[in-house]
Design a protein around this motif. Structure first.
Motif, PDB file in Angstrom:
ATOM      1  N   UNK A 202      24.510  13.709  11.917  1.00 29.53           N
ATOM      2  CA  UNK A 202      24.324  13.855  10.471  1.00 29.53           C
ATOM      3  C   UNK A 202      25.563  14.478   9.830  1.00 29.53           C
ATOM      4  N   UNK A 203      25.691  14.298   8.522  1.00 28.71           N
ATOM      5  CA  UNK A 203      26.681  15.033   7.743  1.00 28.71           C
ATOM      6  C   UNK A 203      26.022  16.355   7.355  1.00 28.71           C
ATOM      7  N   UNK A 204      26.591  17.462   7.816  1.00 28.56           N
ATOM      8  CA  UNK A 204      25.905  18.754   7.758  1.00 28.56           C
ATOM      9  C   UNK A 204      26.560  19.683   6.746  1.00 28.56           C
ATOM     10  N   UNK A 205      25.742  20.237   5.877  1.00 31.79           N
ATOM     11  CA  UNK A 205      26.182  21.268   4.938  1.00 31.79           C
ATOM     12  C   UNK A 205      25.462  22.565   5.265  1.00 31.79           C
ATOM     13  N   UNK A 206      26.206  23.640   5.410  1.00 26.97           N
ATOM     14  CA  UNK A 206      25.625  24.966   5.612  1.00 26.97           C
ATOM     15  C   UNK A 206      25.522  25.677   4.276  1.00 26.97           C
ATOM     16  N   UNK A 207      24.351  26.240   4.001  1.00 26.02           N
ATOM     17  CA  UNK A 207      24.117  27.008   2.781  1.00 26.02           C
ATOM     18  C   UNK A 207      23.787  28.438   3.180  1.00 26.02           C
ATOM     19  N   UNK A 208      24.606  29.375   2.722  1.00 27.03           N
ATOM     20  CA  UNK A 208      24.387  30.777   3.049  1.00 27.03           C
ATOM     21  C   UNK A 208      24.681  31.617   1.817  1.00 27.03           C
ATOM     22  N   UNK A 209      24.172  32.831   1.792  1.00 27.11           N
ATOM     23  CA  UNK A 209      24.237  33.638   0.577  1.00 27.11           C
ATOM     24  C   UNK A 209      25.664  33.926   0.133  1.00 27.11           C
ATOM     25  N   UNK A 210      26.544  34.150   1.089  1.00 29.50           N
ATOM     26  CA  UNK A 210      27.931  34.470   0.757  1.00 29.50           C
ATOM     27  C   UNK A 210      28.861  33.580   1.580  1.00 29.50           C
ATOM     28  N   UNK A 211      30.161  33.778   1.384  1.00 31.09           N
ATOM     29  CA  UNK A 211      31.153  33.012   2.149  1.00 31.09           C
ATOM     30  C   UNK A 211      31.482  33.652   3.488  1.00 31.09           C
ATOM     31  N   UNK A 212      30.757  34.731   3.823  1.00 40.17           N
ATOM     32  CA  UNK A 212      31.105  35.534   5.010  1.00 40.17           C
ATOM     33  C   UNK A 212      31.060  34.729   6.316  1.00 40.17           C
ATOM     34  N   UNK A 213      30.164  33.751   6.387  1.00 38.56           N
ATOM     35  CA  UNK A 213      29.979  33.024   7.651  1.00 38.56           C
ATOM     36  C   UNK A 213      30.592  31.624   7.615  1.00 38.56           C
ATOM     37  N   UNK A 214      31.449  31.371   6.630  1.00 37.47           N
ATOM     38  CA  UNK A 214      31.998  30.025   6.477  1.00 37.47           C
ATOM     39  C   UNK A 214      32.763  29.570   7.703  1.00 37.47           C
ATOM     40  N   UNK A 215      33.654  30.412   8.201  1.00 39.02           N
ATOM     41  CA  UNK A 215      34.466  30.021   9.361  1.00 39.02           C
ATOM     42  C   UNK A 215      33.590  29.697  10.560  1.00 39.02           C
ATOM     43  N   UNK A 216      32.578  30.535  10.800  1.00 41.70           N
ATOM     44  CA  UNK A 216      31.664  30.286  11.912  1.00 41.70           C
ATOM     45  C   UNK A 216      30.931  28.967  11.730  1.00 41.70           C
ATOM     46  N   UNK A 217      30.393  28.734  10.546  1.00 39.14           N
ATOM     47  CA  UNK A 217      29.606  27.532  10.309  1.00 39.14           C
ATOM     48  C   UNK A 217      30.424  26.266  10.522  1.00 39.14           C
ATOM     49  N   UNK A 218      31.666  26.270  10.063  1.00 39.13           N
ATOM     50  CA  UNK A 218      32.530  25.103  10.262  1.00 39.13           C
ATOM     51  C   UNK A 218      32.847  24.917  11.740  1.00 39.13           C
ATOM     52  N   UNK A 219      33.031  26.027  12.443  1.00 39.73           N
ATOM     53  CA  UNK A 219      33.285  25.943  13.892  1.00 39.73           C
ATOM     54  C   UNK A 219      32.071  25.390  14.635  1.00 39.73           C
ATOM     55  N   UNK A 220      30.872  25.738  14.178  1.00 40.69           N
ATOM     56  CA  UNK A 220      29.645  25.290  14.829  1.00 40.69           C
ATOM     57  C   UNK A 220      29.331  23.822  14.564  1.00 40.69           C
ATOM     58  N   UNK A 221      29.998  23.233  13.559  1.00 44.49           N
ATOM     59  CA  UNK A 221      29.795  21.811  13.313  1.00 44.49           C
ATOM     60  C   UNK A 221      29.476  21.427  11.893  1.00 44.49           C
ATOM     61  N   UNK A 222      29.426  22.387  10.974  1.00 38.35           N
ATOM     62  CA  UNK A 222      29.168  22.044   9.575  1.00 38.35           C
ATOM     63  C   UNK A 222      30.365  21.289   8.991  1.00 38.35           C
ATOM     64  N   UNK A 223      30.071  20.279   8.194  1.00 41.83           N
ATOM     65  CA  UNK A 223      31.124  19.547   7.487  1.00 41.83           C
ATOM     66  C   UNK A 223      31.485  20.234   6.178  1.00 41.83           C
ATOM     67  N   UNK A 224      30.507  20.934   5.594  1.00 45.62           N
ATOM     68  CA  UNK A 224      30.704  21.604   4.308  1.00 45.62           C
ATOM     69  C   UNK A 224      29.977  22.951   4.337  1.00 45.62           C
ATOM     70  N   UNK A 225      30.400  23.832   3.448  1.00 41.80           N
ATOM     71  CA  UNK A 225      29.788  25.168   3.378  1.00 41.80           C
ATOM     72  C   UNK A 225      29.790  25.616   1.919  1.00 41.80           C
TER      73      UNK A 225
END
Length: 351
Positions: A202-225
């Protein structure tokens, strides 16, 4: 065999700190296996139940339903497992086995008395269940999972709840190539959702309250944050997703998140807040959207999930702790201070 005395960590009363104790595991029944537990994950639901946030609990309570270990003894009728096998136990240890849902491999939705929880429950023989914060557990072979050789036991343990909780809705709602999937919340559940949805194509977007976890989410496989604290996120993403999996165990503005779905899109809730939620039904009616829920998976699907994760070369992102840090870990979970699942090294209980 005679019953086993297991060392454990238990909550003696609601909201009380967990403390070291001993419990008795039952004698092996015909189809039981005795498991020497190696690792046990700490799930947010452990905290909810130990603090009676989901209703009345049974104390003393030994939490833990993300269990990985090795079979050390088997009952006389066991055919699925042998001594030395690497195995896991998830959120339930029995069900009626006869209702329509159990027959369909959906034991988590058992219609006759419900599934028997791994802890904070009473089994069908009237005995209290104790979970994985302990050195041993006895479980019927039909409710035990095989952990593939490609997964180490420590990273496999959280898959028995966090992994299957995300895999089941992603599989049921057909996440895969051509689908736009959002994972709401990047935590113990959400980080597994990102990994699994990405592996499904799938094309995966991570939604989180702040930008704090952006780097992790992209590393885990998110295409967008995107940060949900930014109002621009909701205008930018309006009508974008086929599927949103909501892992957040807090009350949210459901109408705002439903607006992010396409026509015929679905939002699936897997995080369970302590308090009731509300929504404006026009958020559903206006675009033929659906709001659904999902609870873990059956035994067959959980095994499928374990094999899928092993095939794709990932388990959970974990921080391993000794048992004497469980209470500290609970506070850190509540403060969102873990990347992304605490796992108890049960060897520390054997010292």
């Amino acid at each position: 065999m005679t019953s086993v005395t297991a060392t454990a960590y238990a909550a003696p009363a609601p909201k009380a700190p967990l403390e070291r104790t001993t419990i008795e595991r039952r004698d092996l029944r015909e189809h039981d296996v005795l498991i020497d537990i190696a690792y046990a994950g700490i799930c947010h639901s452990d905290i909810h139940q130990a603090r009676e946030e989901w209703g009345r609990g049974s104390f003393p309570m030994v939490p833990g339903h993300e269990i990985a270990g090795v079979v050390s003894e088997v009952g006389p009728g066991v055919t699925k497992y042998a001594v030395g096998d690497r195995v896991g136990v998830g959120c339930f240890v029995d069900s009626c086995r006869e209702c329509e849902q159990c027959q369909a491999g959906l034991e988590q939705y058992c219609q006759v008395g419900g599934m028997t929880g791994t802890y904070n429950d009473t089994d069908r023989q009237g005995e209290k269940t104790y979970g994985g914060y302990s050195t041993h557990i006895v479980v019927d072979e039909n409710y035990v999972l095989r952990i593939p050789e490609g997964l180490s036991l420590d990273v496999a343990a959280p898959l028995l709840c966090a992994g299957i909780t995300l895999y089941s809705p992603l599989a049921h709602w057909n996440a895969g190539p051509g689908k736009k999937v959002a994972i709401l919340g990047v935590g113990g559940l959400g980080h597994m959702g990102i990994r699994i949805a990405h592996a499904m194509g799938a094309e995966v977007t991570a939604l989180s309250q702040s930008l704090r976890k952006k780097e992790d989410a992209l590393r885990l496989g998110a295409d967008h944050y995107y940060a949900t604290s930014d109002p621009e996120t909701f205008s930018a993403l309006a009508g974008s997703f086929d599927l949103i999996v909501n892992t957040v165990s807090a009350v949210l503005d459901l109408d705002a998140y439903l607006s992010l779905l396409k026509v015929d899109g679905s939002m699936v809730v897997v995080g369970a807040p302590e308090n009731a939620s509300s929504l404006n039904l026009f958020s559903l009616i206006g675009a033929r959207r659906s709001l659904s829920g999902s609870s873990i998976g059956g035994i067959r699907e959980t095994q499928e999930m374990l094999d899928f994760c092993a095939e794709h070369g990932f388990g959970a992102e974990i921080e391993v702790i000794n048992a004497d840090r469980i209470n500290e870990a609970y506070e850190r979970v509540m403060a969102s201070d873990v990347r992304y699942r605490f796992v108890i090294d049960i060897a520390s209980l054997r010292d």
